[in-house]
Design an enzyme around this catalytic site. Structure first.
Site, PDB file in Angstrom:
ATOM      1  N   SER A 330       0.805  -1.235   0.000  1.00  0.00           N
ATOM      2  CA  SER A 330       0.000   0.000   0.000  1.00  0.00           C
ATOM      3  C   SER A 330       0.833   1.278   0.000  1.00  0.00           C
ATOM      4  O   SER A 330       0.288   2.356  -0.155  1.00  0.00           O
ATOM      5  CB  SER A 330      -0.979   0.004   1.169  1.00  0.00           C
ATOM      6  OG  SER A 330      -0.297  -0.012   2.397  1.00  0.00           O
ATOM      7  N   LYS A 373      -6.672   3.938   8.628  1.00  0.00           N
ATOM      8  CA  LYS A 373      -5.723   4.878   8.019  1.00  0.00           C
ATOM      9  C   LYS A 373      -6.256   6.309   8.050  1.00  0.00           C
ATOM     10  O   LYS A 373      -5.518   7.257   8.330  1.00  0.00           O
ATOM     11  CB  LYS A 373      -5.442   4.464   6.560  1.00  0.00           C
ATOM     12  CG  LYS A 373      -4.595   3.208   6.434  1.00  0.00           C
ATOM     13  CD  LYS A 373      -4.450   2.791   4.983  1.00  0.00           C
ATOM     14  CE  LYS A 373      -3.579   1.552   4.841  1.00  0.00           C
ATOM     15  NZ  LYS A 373      -3.457   1.112   3.454  1.00  0.00           N
TER      16      LYS A 373
END
Length: 445
Positions: A330, A373
């Site tokens: 990611s 996140k």
């Protein structure tokens, strides 16, 4: 039920039994390595006894209890057999109508029993056994959820354990709870938080017993927490600005929740254009960095980069907090932007964070852990977040209150990211690139 430690998987099994009005039984499978523990021993052996499943049903006194198979991923196997293979029959609804226990020596119907297994790591469970289960992920808690858990459950329980009167003892404010969660614990669950709250209230109880509780405020503040618990061991990550070229803020998901991640790229003169990666990175993250560099080399004209830079300058990528292992794809888009910023010496947009996997064609792929996140970015003071277009559905599932003050930019390609993230202005002291051909021309002159 699978997820990190301390999120309440076992407690959830007990709550299901209570809600259904059925008896509750628990079998701890951690460290079990004997098949006879599941199937029972034959009566011919000395000390023979039925298996744990039949034994639990006997203790419950019911043929349809809720049985929690705790820590199913921690089972072992040796010369005495493999208990996970013995569970195949017990957990298969097609077969367990006639479960054969060696001690009973008659078939027993287990189809009415509700089995709930718990695990931390589903990769450690054999595939055939996993195929017989319905998987439900029990994720970690965010700070706001932990505050509510502490306020409603952990604080009243700890006060009762310490013998503190709910009315006369000091109240623990919301700011103090947030301070304990952010600065004294680093976990997905609330086990560590419960320990810290108990430690805090033990100090309060000591002051009450000594008669010095008048020195404590009516509502405990973060300053009072620091005084009672000592210096906080953890720091919350804060956005550090974008003064330097090659520094880009990424978003990472860890087992303890979301975190912001700084990716730094620096250039140094040297032959061959060597790529160096540091910061305790896993194989997948290293591959993402190589992928990002190859994409930039193939599309150097998009950024106006002189190809000679790659032959005359070494590229060093570092992810701070070198003691913490980091892996996963990611960070691909963050690494690509960091290298691009270092090579062009252009500044990165202020208060911007990004996450996404990249391909060699420059496509951006969706990633997981979006909720954690985003909350980490918000806590760090980020205002703009760049995500893959396919992650938009994840944003729609998050309550509006958590998204307040954040702007989301959905992208499909790396060039879309650069168009928004890289500003046209250069950093304060840009590198003056010295290339081979220029030196030759200077010598000729």
């Amino acid at each position: 039920l699978y997820g990190p430690p301390g999120v309440g998987k076992t407690s959830l099994g007990k709550s299901i039994a209570k809600a259904l009005g059925r008896k509750y039984g628990r079998i701890s499978l951690g460290g079990m390595h004997d098949e006879s523990e599941i199937r029972g021993h034959r009566k011919t052996y000395i000390g023979a006894m039925p298996g744990r499943i039949i034994d639990t049903i006997k203790k419950c006194g019911s043929s349809n209890p809720v049985i929690v198979l705790d820590e199913i991923d921690k089972m072992g196997s040796d010369y005495k057999g493999d208990p996970s293979s013995a569970l195949l029959e017990a957990l298969d609804p097609e077969q367990n109508t006639a479960f054969h226990d060696n001690y009973l020596d008659v078939d027993f119907d287990l189809s009415k029993v509700l089995f709930i297994a718990t695990a931390n790591d589903i990769n450690a469970i054999p595939r055939p056994l996993l195929d017989r289960m319905e998987l439900i992920e029990v994720g970690g808690y965010i700070t706001e959820e932990k505050v509510e858990i502490a306020r409603r459950h952990l604080l009243p329980k700890a006060k009762a354990d310490m013998g503190l009167d709910a009315d006369n003892s000091p109240k623990v404010g919301k700011e103090a709870l947030e301070f304990i969660i952010e600065r004294y614990t680093r976990e997905s669950g609330v086990r560590g938080l419960e320990k810290q709250i108990s430690k805090l209230l033990r100090k309060v109880a000591l002051n009450v017993a000594r008669g010095t509780d008048d020195q404590l405020p009516k509502t405990i503040t973060p300053a009072c927490v620091a005084k009672l618990l000592g210096n906080p061991p953890f720091n919350r990550d804060k956005y550090q600005g974008n003064r330097d070229a090659g520094v880009v803020t990424g978003l990472a998901w860890t087992s303890v929740g979301g975190e912001i991640l700084f990716i730094e790229t620096s250039l140094s003169q040297g032959k061959g254009g060597k790529l160096t990666l540091t910061g305790n990175l896993g194989d997948v993250m290293k591959e993402s960095a190589m992928l990002a560099l190859e994409y930039i080399k193939a599309h150097a004209d998009l950024l106006g980069i002189d190809m000679r830079i790659f032959d005359n300058y070494n590229i060093h990528i570092h992810v701070p907090e070198g003691a913490v292992p980091k892996d996963g794809p990611s960070a691909g888009v963050t690494i690509a932007t960091s290298i691009a910023s270092a090579l062009t010496q252009r500044t990165v947009r202020d208060k911007l964070a990004m996450t996404g996997e990249i391909t060699l064609r420059g496509k951006i792929l969706p990633v997981g852990g979006i909720r954690e996140k985003i909350l980490a970015a918000k806590r760090a003071g980020i205002t703009d977040i760049m995500l893959c277009q396919d992650n938009e559905k994840d944003i729609q599932e998050i309550p509006e209150v958590y998204l307040k003050g954040l702007n989301f930019h959905y992208v499909n390609t790396v060039s879309d990211v650069w168009d928004f993230a890289l500003l046209q202005e250069k950093v304060a002291n840009p590198i003056n690139f010295h290339l081979d051909d220029e030196k030759k021309e200077e010598k000729k002159a």
